[in-house]
Design a protein around this motif. Structure first.
Motif, PDB file in Angstrom:
ATOM      1  N   MET A   1       0.768  -1.397   0.215  1.00  0.00           N
ATOM      2  CA  MET A   1       0.044   0.064   0.064  1.00  0.00           C
ATOM      3  C   MET A   1       0.765   1.373   0.006  1.00  0.00           C
ATOM      4  SD  MET A   1      -3.266   0.432   2.369  1.00  0.00           S
ATOM      5  CE  MET A   1      -2.943  -1.150   2.920  1.00  0.00           C
TER       6      MET A   1
ATOM      7  N   GLY B   1       0.864   3.839  -2.924  1.00  0.00           N
ATOM      8  CA  GLY B   1       0.413   4.945  -2.602  1.00  0.00           C
ATOM      9  C   GLY B   1       1.517   6.183  -3.000  1.00  0.00           C
TER      10      GLY B   1
ATOM     11  N   THR C   1       0.437   8.924  -5.937  1.00  0.00           N
ATOM     12  CA  THR C   1       0.572  10.330  -5.382  1.00  0.00           C
ATOM     13  C   THR C   1       1.833  11.097  -6.289  1.00  0.00           C
ATOM     14  OG1 THR C   1       1.912   9.679  -3.346  1.00  0.00           O
ATOM     15  CG2 THR C   1      -0.373  10.434  -3.333  1.00  0.00           C
TER      16      THR C   1
ATOM     17  N   PRO D   1      -1.287  13.745   0.538  1.00  0.00           N
ATOM     18  CA  PRO D   1      -1.741  12.844  -0.724  1.00  0.00           C
ATOM     19  C   PRO D   1      -1.701  11.401  -0.012  1.00  0.00           C
ATOM     20  CG  PRO D   1      -0.093  14.464  -1.614  1.00  0.00           C
ATOM     21  CD  PRO D   1      -0.269  14.599  -0.197  1.00  0.00           C
ATOM     22  N   LEU D   2      -0.340  11.074   0.347  1.00  0.00           N
ATOM     23  CA  LEU D   2       0.013   9.615   0.704  1.00  0.00           C
ATOM     24  C   LEU D   2      -0.947   9.323   1.970  1.00  0.00           C
ATOM     25  CD1 LEU D   2       1.936   7.139   0.266  1.00  0.00           C
ATOM     26  CD2 LEU D   2       3.496   8.531   2.043  1.00  0.00           C
TER      27      LEU D   2
ATOM     28  N   PHE E   1      -4.193   8.381   0.679  1.00  0.00           N
ATOM     29  CA  PHE E   1      -4.203   7.235  -0.003  1.00  0.00           C
ATOM     30  C   PHE E   1      -4.254   6.118   1.011  1.00  0.00           C
ATOM     31  CE2 PHE E   1      -2.487   3.339  -1.742  1.00  0.00           C
ATOM     32  CZ  PHE E   1      -3.310   3.388  -2.918  1.00  0.00           C
ATOM     33  N   MET E   2      -3.456   6.234   2.113  1.00  0.00           N
ATOM     34  CA  MET E   2      -3.383   5.119   3.267  1.00  0.00           C
ATOM     35  C   MET E   2      -4.765   5.088   4.035  1.00  0.00           C
ATOM     36  SD  MET E   2      -0.170   4.015   3.538  1.00  0.00           S
ATOM     37  CE  MET E   2       0.713   3.776   4.687  1.00  0.00           C
TER      38      MET E   2
ATOM     39  N   GLY F   1      -6.784   2.906   1.829  1.00  0.00           N
ATOM     40  CA  GLY F   1      -6.118   1.318   1.727  1.00  0.00           C
ATOM     41  C   GLY F   1      -6.171   0.935   2.986  1.00  0.00           C
ATOM     42  N   PHE F   2      -6.067   1.366   4.235  1.00  0.00           N
ATOM     43  CA  PHE F   2      -6.087   0.768   5.303  1.00  0.00           C
ATOM     44  C   PHE F   2      -7.743   0.362   5.720  1.00  0.00           C
ATOM     45  CE2 PHE F   2      -1.990   2.150   6.792  1.00  0.00           C
ATOM     46  CZ  PHE F   2      -1.479   0.914   6.605  1.00  0.00           C
TER      47      PHE F   2
END
Lengths: 109, 374, 640, 288, 147
Positions: free
Chosen positions: C561, C565, C569, D66-67, D70-71, D74-75
């Motif tokens: 992930m 990610g 990004t 942004p990361l 996304f996480m 994701g999680f």
């Protein structure tokens, strides 16, 4: 018990109050102040309308017998309609529609 | 502040000028300790357009419209106050029917404004469905507005010396019918404001403005009435109010809840006044034209939905007014607002700010001094 | 084989003492650095080597026994001297309470004779591993730290010799303690750790340091007195003060009182309620001391003792009270930690809380809960050592312990902050080891009878949410960075810092990912000695029979992930725009907004501490009262 | 891992979760509109919103944000996969907490006062619903003897009959989780509040889209857990879950936003109180 | 690409900024959200956060104080974005055309896509304006695709 519960549940099972406007006509109330139109045959270029206009949206050019009405400056108060001695200004009940550009309506005889 | 919070790092943030809860631009700079408000600094002037100066520049007859657009919500009352000022300056007597019509429409405006406020207040406390419900009902009032003056918001029926439009029997019966319908729809909502536990929890005991301080800081309108002081300009009996039976509504709990209830009850009061006036209204002329130019000084005080509005005009016998000073109700309510905010939580900002019913576009006119004249 | 083992035992106990003495005597920075580094390496090496050895006993010989006896009396007289010097009645009283009975015990009863003085089993080996790996890393870290610290204090004469002597002595004493089978020896090493702790806390010599050191000392001395109580109980009921004998004896109420004394000693060392104040006071010491006390030594002594006696207490009410003390401590400290401003105090509360959790698990006393306790102990030591080292570096860099000054640290100290962030994550987030331990603990609780489990379940629910809260808000606060695209700051760090932090970080991550391996090879054999095995773990999964923690897939998913990610990004990119400030942003200044009279004001944020909601003083009082009550109950339950 | 039918079903379910969430959000908006006597947007409006956000010019607050967004997604998906593959319930809860932390870090890192206070409130949201949800899960496994969803589903008696109070508690949890009034303190979907958009203030464009989808997934995960209350018949389970979903919307429409202190008090008293009473009753009844 | 374009047309989130109007248009914008007109039919949400908004509804004339706020809000909105000048004041200054502190229409500060005349505008006009604006966006998106 929350007091709005009854209303909310009644709303859920009744028809929405929405007027589906662009797809069906919105009911217009009589006497709505909408656009104006100049009847140049009756107009004698007295410039009363230009003087009373609170937003200076009307420009009368007596020499050219021409009236410019800036519909993007007009506040639709219809004071000019009231003021005009010759009843040369007609009040319309449809409102001015939006546009991409600002424009001025010119009335010429 | 308690000892524990001393020396903590503080959060500083601007509330406005653009903020979804505030329809109008005003900035309040908040200093909060965790979530407790420590300090607040107002920053006004975003809507300043220089209307008072414009009034001095314009032909005095044209100013009704610009005065109406000082504030779109209490527009009728601004127009009324301005025409009353000019009428005093020109010694014009307003026909009785005209003053009754003005009273009716002024109360209609109050009704519209209070409904608008109740809706906005509901939204400010995160009660979206109540907002929708109130504004749905408010459409009835706007409908009456449109039937009367041809526009949903701006009635534009004030003329110097009277009013520009009359009401026929048909319209009067519509008024009665619609008022009944409005009241029927409004009852459950008023019931909610009076009794709902969650609503009470959200609004009670916040934004306390003690009676003494309210008086001292010069609060007006529902704000001061919510602190238990029966101050209402309508009791001075301008227009037809002297002939009508009503009492100022006050609540004693001094908090946001009291201010909300004052407004809830005032909507009923407005409906009642309208009914009385519609019944008592005599026939007669509606306009008394007077071609004199304004001269002398005049002071007019009317009770707007937000409180006392003050007009001060100086005429010098020309087509232009020498000076026109307008003090709208939100202005005196800002110092009490600052007092109300300190010591409460961030979550209380919305209800407290809305409890004074801020009308920034009313507020923002500064004194303009013409150097050459001065 | 036995010789090999005995050598390693001697090495782990003796070498730190010897090199500590050397560092006290020998001058010079370089010599000390070399000495300490070599000792650390040897300690790590020998503790790892010990893993390969099965259980054996060891009697060091008469000369050592006599030496212990003499040194013990010297120690007690020193404590008496300290008490008189600092005019501390508790210290004087408690010293005397030890001196007289010990003299009576030794010279009248001749009760200190034990067959197997030292016993090396799985639990000892496991503890030795933790003590020496984490402890050595901290000692190496201290090399850099003390340089900076003394530079900062502008000391004329270096006091580092003394400092490293006590640091190393502490390690040696810890090792000696976990080997001891004789209660007397255990008691002796216990008192040495108290001494080291006292000396290290007052190392800087300020008035505050002295006061706190004395407090720590008298609380530690309560443990000593409790030990003597157990010795008498052991002598009169079992006839021996060997732990093995006492533990295998038939449980009688009197014997249970003996165990209750040991539990009391453990609570005082592990800073459980009502003894938590000494560990908070210990914060005045230089950070490596805190790192050492909190992670691998001192507080672990108490845990070790509880873990050691737990199998004997299976199914007793005493065990339940021990669990209750742990659970209450866990929950209340988690709540108290929320409102702390000083970074090391947050860490201290977290330590106390986690120790409470471990003690609770040991008190619940099933195979599963014991496993949870061991896992928690292992990962807690690593993470806490890491966090304290990070906190120490930050403290030296920004000259502040206040976490309000830590805002946006990631922009100023990217390396240290990243270490800290990961360290914090290892404390409370999946897929790291601490959370694995907590997860096993929850599984353990629900497999116990409800009437007993219910209060503990509620305490755990609240405690773990509060734990998430206080770690999370701190973690988040470190990342608060202004909106400008700023240049990457290069952070220069001395090698010991870098080595210590990177090392422990790597250990933490690798062991977390390899948790099933750890459980299979180190934890399960240890459990197997006293309980039936209940945790099965394959390469990828830890299974408790109630739930299953898919360690492998979780890690794979997490890593995938993060990579995905970063890829997405990066590809999407983005323009950095200033924060939303109601539209009144000052151009070019990302955090400023226009306010009254076009003045500029800076938007700022504070930390989350819920200071007006949590009343520390009354909670503290409550904690002490409930702690005292529980201890009274602990002694009363034997009668039932 | 061999691909058998149940694995395929799990994969399909996992993949469908975001879509389910989107549709549910559409239903939510439509229902809310109807309750307010409006017509409301089309059912697939949430997908329009997310696609539009995805295509917008990327504005970000900093490089971490942004990361982290996304996480968060994701999680949330990882937590959902625990449900889809019928794995450990407890681990699912911890993973949800991890997702929440990611969201909060993203909000914190922006250093904007509004998103910061929003993040702070999000922590309080976690503090209020997490222990309660943990307690409910523990109650479930006290009854069934396992934390593994497969095992819970194999339990023969429907859980609703044994744990009716826990079901009621899930309603409170769901309201908090869906960010609905009275507990939308940290940032609600579309309502205005004192914090502008609260925790979402500094998200924009694709980061907002990620967060939005993450939120959908979390809601569906939560509903799937509610579905466990009638595991023997999945249809009744689904109906139970949807009942709570509609209940949450109803509650949203009849309450104003209350303070976070009130949220904490309510969730803790109702949550702990009801579940404890329920467990004690079961204990006296001899079920556990 | 078609799907995304359609989404853009179906989901205009609006940001409302009062630049100094008399409130008439502001309350009509709010009224347009309420049951009778229900702008949410078009996916419109009054989002209140420039960073997530697609359409900026400006009411009132720009004045010397708040033009920088307007500019700022416009800059904080990501592309594609639309500006609708709601009301006569926002188009030209209207009745405030000769007020000393007024700059005139908001097109003096930010590019305006659609002008809505009216004082105050009616909710129906706002609906018309949004439809017009979306048509423009559709045209824009098409021309980009051709390039």
């Amino acid at each position: 018990m929350p007091k709005l519960l009854g209303t909310i549940i009644r709303n859920l099972f009744s028809k929405p109050a929405t007027v589906n406007y662009p797809f069906e006509a919105s009911p217009l109330v009589e006497g709505t102040r909408g656009s104006i139109s100049f009847n140049m045959d009756r107009c004698d270029q007295c410039q009363d309308c230009e003087r009373v206009c609170p937003s200076a949206a009307i420009k009368v050019y007596p020499d050219d017998k021409k009236i410019e009405w800036d519909q993007f400056k007009c506040i639709y108060c219809h004071l000019c309609v009231e003021t005009c001695m010759h009843k040369a200004i007609t009040a319309l009940d449809h409102v001015q529609s939006p546009d991409y550009k600002k424009s001025v309506t010119v009335f010429e005889s | 502040m308690s000892k524990q919070t001393k020396g903590n790092k503080l959060t500083v943030f601007p509330y406005g000028p653009q903020h979804p809860v505030l329809p109008e631009p005003i900035q309040l700079k908040f200093v909060v300790d965790e979530e407790k408000i420590v300090d607040v600094l107002p920053n006004i002037g975003y809507v300043h357009r220089g209307i008072e100066r414009a009034i001095e520049l314009n032909d005095y007859r044209r100013n009704i419209y610009i005065c109406e657009r000082i504030c779109g919500i209490c527009n009728f009352m601004h127009g009324m106050a301005y025409t009353e000022t000019i009428e005093k300056l020109t010694d014009t007597v307003v026909p009785v029917r005209a003053s009754y019509l003005r009273t009716i429409w002024a109360e209609l405006a109050r009704l519209q404004s209070h409904m608008l406020w109740l809706g906005l207040f509901a939204e400010s406390i995160g009660f979206e469905s109540l907002f929708m419900q109130i504004w749905k009902i408010r459409e009835i009032v706007l409908d009456l507005n449109e039937r009367t003056g041809g526009h949903r918001i701006h009635l534009s029926t004030n003329r110097i010396g009277g009013v520009g439009k009359d009401m026929d029997a048909n319209l009067i019966s519509t008024y009665f019918k619609q008022l009944d319908k409005l009241q029927k729809n409004y009852d459950p909502i008023a019931n909610l404001f009076h009794k709902d536990a969650a609503f009470k929890e959200k609004t009670q005991n916040i934004g306390i403005l003690p009676k003494k301080i309210a008086n001292h800081l010069g609060a007006v309108g529902p704000v001061i009435r919510g602190s238990g002081i029966p101050q209402d300009m309508r009791t001075t009996g301008y227009e037809a109010y002297g002939e009508l039976d009503f009492k100022p509504i006050t609540y004693d709990s001094e908090d946001v809840y009291a201010r909300a209830l004052v407004r809830v009850d005032e909507t009923y009061q407005s409906m009642e006044i309208m009914r009385q006036a519609l019944k008592q209204m005599p026939d007669g002329p509606i306009l008394n034209k007077n071609e004199k130019f304004p001269e002398g000084t005049a002071i007019v005080r009317v009770e707007q939905p937000r409180g006392e509005c003050f007009y001060y005009g100086i005429g010098n016998g020309t087509i232009h007014l020498e000076r026109c000073k307008i003090r709208t109700p939100t202005m005196p309510n800002i110092p009490p607002l600052l007092h109300m905010l300190v010591g409460y939580e961030v979550a209380d900002i919305n209800p407290i700010v809305h409890s004074i019913d801020p009308c920034i576009s009313c507020t923002e006119r500064i004194t303009y001094v013409n150097k050459e004249d001065a | 084989m036995a010789i090999y083992g005995q050598t390693l035992v001697a090495l782990t106990v003796g070498l730190p003492v010897v090199s500590g003495l050397a560092s006290l005597v020998l001058p010079g920075k370089t010599i000390r650095s070399v000495l300490v580094s070599v000792t650390a390496l040897v300690l790590i090496g020998s503790s790892v080597s010990l893993l390969g050895i099965s259980e054996f006993t060891y009697n060091p010989g008469h000369i050592y026994e006599t030496a212990v006896l003499v040194l013990d009396f010297a120690l007690l007289f020193y404590f008496l001297y300290v008490g008189m010097k600092s005019k501390s009645l508790p210290v004087i009283g408690l010293s005397l309470l030890q001196l007289v009975p010990v003299a009576y015990f030794e010279f009248v009863l001749h009760g200190v004779k034990v067959e197997n003085i030292l016993l090396v089993d799985r639990l000892s080996v496991f503890l030795v591993l933790i003590v020496n790996v984490v402890g050595s890393v901290v000692v190496v870290y201290a090399l850099s730290y003390m340089e900076e610290h003394e530079h900062h204090l502008q000391l004329k004469e270096s006091r580092q010799g003394r400092f490293f002597f006590f640091m190393l002595l502490l390690l040696g004493a810890m090792n000696g303690m976990v080997y001891s089978n004789s209660l007397y020896w255990l008691y002796f090493f216990w008192e040495i750790t108290s001494l080291c702790c006292y000396e290290l806390i007052r190392h800087d010599g300020t008035a505050e340091a002295n006061t706190n050191a004395v407090t720590a000392l008298w609380m530690a001395l309560i443990g000593g007195v409790a030990f003597i109580g157990t010795m008498f109980v052991g002598y009169y009921t079992v006839g021996s003060i060997a732990l093995t004998k006492i533990m295998t004896a038939q449980l009688t109420p009197i014997l249970l009182v003996g165990f209750a004394f040991l539990a009391l000693a453990a609570f005082s060392k592990s800073a459980q309620f009502p003894f938590h104040s000494w560990l908070l006071g210990a914060m005045v010491a230089p950070t490596p001391v805190s790192a050492l006390l909190h992670s691998s030594t001192m507080v672990n002594a108490g845990i070790y003792l509880i873990l050691r006696i737990a199998p004997a207490l299976k199914g007793t009410y005493l065990s339940l009270v021990i669990a209750a003390v742990g659970a209450v401590t866990f929950t209340l400290t988690a709540i108290l930690a929320i409102r702390q401003k000083v970074s090391k105090r947050v860490l201290a509360f977290s330590t106390i809380g986690n120790l409470g959790l471990i003690i609770m698990c040991a008190g619940i006393n099933t195979s599963l809960s014991y496993t949870a306790a061991v896992i928690l102990l292992f990962f807690h030591s690593i993470s806490k050592g890491l966090l304290f080292m990070g906190a120490g570096v930050v403290e030296n860099r920004i000259n502040s312990r206040n976490i309000e000054d830590w805002e946006g640290l990631i922009g100023k100290l990217p390396f240290t902050t990243t270490v800290m962030l990961v360290g914090m994550a290892t404390m409370f987030l999946p897929p790291f080891g601490m959370l694995l331990g907590k997860w096993v603990a929850v599984d353990a609780i629900i497999s116990t009878p409800l009437a007993f489990a219910l209060p503990i379940i509620i305490l755990i629910c609240i405690g773990s949410a509060a734990t998430t809260f206080f770690w999370g808000k701190w973690l988040g606060y470190l990342t608060v960075t202004p909106m400008t695209a700023q240049k990457q700051v290069k952070e220069t760090l001395p090698t010991p810092y870098r080595f210590a932090m990177m090392g422990l970080l790597a250990v933490s991550i690798v062991f977390s990912a390899g948790a099933p391996y750890i459980i299979n090879n180190f934890v399960n054999p240890l459990i197997g000695e006293a309980y039936k095995l209940s945790v099965t773990s394959t390469l990828m999964e830890v299974n408790t029979g109630i739930g299953s923690f898919l360690v492998g897939p979780f890690w794979i998913a997490t890593v995938a992930m993060v990579l995905l990610g970063v890829m997405i990004t990066k590809k999407k990119g983005g323009v950095i725009v200033p924060a939303y400030l109601g539209g009144e942003n000052v151009p070019e200044k990302p955090l400023m907004f226009f306010t009254t009279a076009d003045g500029e004001a800076e938007a700022s944020v504070s930390t989350v501490m819920l200071q007006s909601e949590i009343d520390e003083a009354s909670l503290n009082k409550f904690a002490v009262i409930i702690g005292v009550l529980l201890i009274i109950v602990m002694f009363l339950v034997e009668v039932i | 891992m061999a691909l058998n039918t149940s694995t395929i079903i799990s994969i399909v379910f996992l993949a469908a979760m975001p879509f389910l969430g989107g549709i549910l959000m559409g239903v939510d908006r439509r229902l809310t509109a109807r309750m307010q006597n409006r017509m409301g947007p089309p059912l697939i409006q949430p997908f329009y919103d997310v696609l539009k956000l995805w295509a917008k010019e990327p504005y970000i607050a900093n490089n971490i944000q942004p990361l982290m967004a996304f996480m968060y997604l994701g999680f949330a998906m990882l937590a959902a996969s625990f449900v889809a593959f019928q794995l450990d319930l407890l681990l699912m809860l911890f993973t949800t907490a991890l997702a929440d932390i990611c969201l909060i870090v993203a909000a914190f890192s922006a250093k904007s006062p509004y998103s910061y206070i929003g993040g702070r409130r999000e922590f309080l949201v976690m503090l209020s619903y997490e222990p309660v949800l943990l307690l409910v899960e523990i109650a479930i496994s006290l009854v069934t003897g396992t934390f593994i969803i497969k095992g819970i589903r194999a339990y023969e008696t429907p859980l609703l009959l044994l744990l009716p109070a826990a079901y009621v508690v899930m309603q409170v949890v769901l309201v908090v989780e869906m960010k609905k009034s009275p507990f939308d303190v940290s940032g609600s979907a579309h309502a205005h509040q004192e914090l502008v958009r609260g925790v979402y203030t500094e998200f924009s464009g694709y980061t907002m889209a990620l967060v939005e989808v993450g939120h959908w997934v979390k809601v569906v995960t939560m509903l799937a857990i509610v579905g466990l209350f009638w595991a023997p018949n999945p249809f009744i389970g689904t109906a139970l879950a949807l009942a709570l979903f509609v209940g949450a919307i109803l509650i949203d429409n009849v309450y104003p936003r209350l303070s976070w202190q009130r949220m904490l008090k309510t969730t803790w008293t109702i949550g702990f109180g009801l579940v404890i009473v329920n467990l004690l009753a079961l204990s006296f009844g001899g079920v556990i | 690409m078609g799907l995304i374009q359609k989404s853009q047309l179906k989901s205009p989130w609006v940001l409302h900024f009062d630049c100094g109007s008399c409130n008439g248009c502001d309350i009509e914008i709010l009224a347009a959200l309420t049951p009778k007109f229900d702008l949410e039919r078009f996916g419109i949400v009054n989002i209140g956060d420039p960073k997530q908004a697609d359409v900026l509804l400006v009411t009132g004339p720009a004045n010397k104080r708040n033009h920088r706020v307007l500019k700022n809000l416009y800059n904080q909105m990501p592309q594609p974005k639309l500006v609708i000048a709601v009301g006569t004041c926002a188009c030209t200054g209207g009745v405030f055309h000769n007020c000393p502190n007024v700059l005139g229409g908001v097109d003096n500060v930010v590019p305006v896509d659609v002008y809505v005349p009216g004082c105050a505008v009616r909710p129906e006009q706002i609906i018309d304006a949004v439809v017009l604006a979306l048509n423009k966006l559709a045209g824009l998106a098409q021309s980009e695709e051709e390039e």
